[in-house]
Design an enzyme around this catalytic site. Structure first.
Site, PDB file in Angstrom:
ATOM      1  N   ASP A  88       0.881  -1.164   0.000  1.00 21.14           N
ATOM      2  CA  ASP A  88       0.000   0.000   0.000  1.00 21.14           C
ATOM      3  C   ASP A  88       0.923   1.219   0.000  1.00 21.14           C
ATOM      4  O   ASP A  88       2.135   1.072  -0.257  1.00 21.14           O
ATOM      5  CB  ASP A  88      -1.001  -0.030   1.178  1.00 21.14           C
ATOM      6  CG  ASP A  88      -0.321   0.126   2.528  1.00 21.14           C
ATOM      7  OD1 ASP A  88       0.935   0.175   2.586  1.00 21.14           O
ATOM      8  OD2 ASP A  88      -1.036   0.196   3.551  1.00 21.14           O
ATOM      9  N   CYS A 147       3.006  -3.542   3.942  1.00 19.62           N
ATOM     10  CA  CYS A 147       2.173  -2.410   4.351  1.00 19.62           C
ATOM     11  C   CYS A 147       2.870  -1.770   5.546  1.00 19.62           C
ATOM     12  O   CYS A 147       4.067  -1.973   5.727  1.00 19.62           O
ATOM     13  CB  CYS A 147       0.723  -2.827   4.623  1.00 19.62           C
ATOM     14  SG  CYS A 147       0.471  -3.992   5.972  1.00 19.62           S
ATOM     15  N   HIS A 194       9.328 -24.478   8.175  1.00 22.07           N
ATOM     16  CA  HIS A 194       8.244 -25.181   8.879  1.00 22.07           C
ATOM     17  C   HIS A 194       6.866 -24.949   8.272  1.00 22.07           C
ATOM     18  O   HIS A 194       6.014 -25.829   8.354  1.00 22.07           O
ATOM     19  CB  HIS A 194       8.202 -24.752  10.350  1.00 22.07           C
ATOM     20  CG  HIS A 194       9.346 -25.288  11.153  1.00 22.07           C
ATOM     21  ND1 HIS A 194       9.394 -25.214  12.528  1.00 22.07           N
ATOM     22  CD2 HIS A 194      10.500 -25.900  10.781  1.00 22.07           C
ATOM     23  CE1 HIS A 194      10.515 -25.758  12.964  1.00 22.07           C
ATOM     24  NE2 HIS A 194      11.208 -26.182  11.924  1.00 22.07           N
ATOM     25  N   HIS A 228       6.229 -31.453   9.054  1.00 23.09           N
ATOM     26  CA  HIS A 228       5.705 -30.128   8.700  1.00 23.09           C
ATOM     27  C   HIS A 228       4.785 -30.206   7.483  1.00 23.09           C
ATOM     28  O   HIS A 228       3.842 -29.427   7.372  1.00 23.09           O
ATOM     29  CB  HIS A 228       6.850 -29.147   8.472  1.00 23.09           C
ATOM     30  CG  HIS A 228       7.733 -29.006   9.666  1.00 23.09           C
ATOM     31  ND1 HIS A 228       7.281 -28.479  10.850  1.00 23.09           N
ATOM     32  CD2 HIS A 228       9.027 -29.365   9.871  1.00 23.09           C
ATOM     33  CE1 HIS A 228       8.271 -28.497  11.741  1.00 23.09           C
ATOM     34  NE2 HIS A 228       9.329 -29.033  11.171  1.00 23.09           N
TER      35      HIS A 228
HETATM   36  C1  RB5 Z   1      -1.825   2.520   6.484  1.00 25.32           C
HETATM   37  O1  RB5 Z   1      -1.872   3.712   7.180  1.00 25.32           O
HETATM   38  C2  RB5 Z   1      -1.689   1.340   7.456  1.00 25.32           C
HETATM   39  O2  RB5 Z   1      -2.853   1.209   8.220  1.00 25.32           O
HETATM   40  C3  RB5 Z   1      -1.410   0.082   6.684  1.00 25.32           C
HETATM   41  O3  RB5 Z   1      -0.245   0.251   5.954  1.00 25.32           O
HETATM   42  C4  RB5 Z   1      -1.169  -1.188   7.474  1.00 25.32           C
HETATM   43  O4  RB5 Z   1      -0.213  -1.022   8.465  1.00 25.32           O
HETATM   44  C5  RB5 Z   1      -2.352  -1.918   7.913  1.00 25.32           C
HETATM   45  O5  RB5 Z   1      -2.251  -3.004   8.492  1.00 25.32           O
END
Ligand code: RB5
Length: 154
Positions: free
Chosen positions: A14, A71, A104, A139
C-alpha cells in the site's frame, strides 16, 4: 535458492510500503527472478485489501510462484492474504522468523511492515526467505491440514 531463476515473484504494497516495495523489486531482480509488480505506482493513499487481493490471485492462478507484500505493519496485508486457500502469508519481523516460515510453514508470501523495521532487516528477511527450502516431513502433514481445517473441532 529453492526456486529456479526463471520464476516470477509478485510484489504488492500500500502507500506505507511503497518505498520499500521499490527497493525489494530491484533486489528480487538481482536474484535473477522476474518481478510482477502489482502496485501501487506511487505513494498516494490506497487501500491495502485491494493490493493483497491482486497478490493472492497471482499465486492462485499460477502467474507467480511466490509473493512479497508490504504495508505499514504487515498485519493488514497478512489478514487479507490468508483468507485465500493455498496462500500461506507470513509476517516476518526478523531473518529467523523468515527462515522458520519457509522451513516449517512453507510460507509462499513474505509480508513485511515498512513502518516497524529497518530496511536492512527487511533485505535480510528477503534473502533468507528465498534461500530457504521447506523441510517437509512432519511439517508437510501440518501444512496439509491448514486448508482442510474449518476449526469445527474448537
Ligand atoms: C496505512 O496507514 C496502514 O494502516 C497500513 O499500511 C497497514 O499497516 C495496515 O495493516
Amino acid at each position: 535458492m529453492d526456486l529456479s531463476s526463471n520464476e516470477i515473484i509478485a510484489i504488492a504494497s500500500d502507500h506505507a510500503g511503497f518505498g520499500l516495495k521499490q527497493v525489494l523489486d530491484q533486489k528480487i531482480r538481482s536474484y535473477g527472478f522476474g518481478v510482477l509488480n502489482l502496485g501501487p505506482l506511487d505513494e498516494s493513499s490506497v487501500d491495502y485489501p485491494v493490493y493483497a487481493g491482486r497478490l493472492a490471485s497471482s499465486l492462485i492462478t499460477g502467474e507467480a510462484a511466490r509473493g512479497v507484500a508490504i504495508c505499514g505493519t504487515g498485519v493488514g496485508m497478512s489478514i487479507v492474504l490468508n483468507r485465500t486457500p493455498g496462500v500461506r502469508a507470513a509476517v516476518c519481523s526478523s531473518p529467523d522468523v523468515a527462515e522458520l516460515a519457509r522451513r516449517h510453514n512453507d510460507a509462499n508470501i513474505l509480508v513485511l511492515g515498512a513502518r516497524v523495521m529497518e530496511e536492512r532487516v527487511a533485505l535480510q528477511c528477503l534473502d533468507i526467505f528465498f534461500e530457504t527450502s521447506f523441510e517437509g516431513g512432519r511439517h508437510a502433514r501440518r501444512v496439509g491440514l491448514i486448508d482442510n481445517s474449518d476449526n469445527s473441532n474448537i
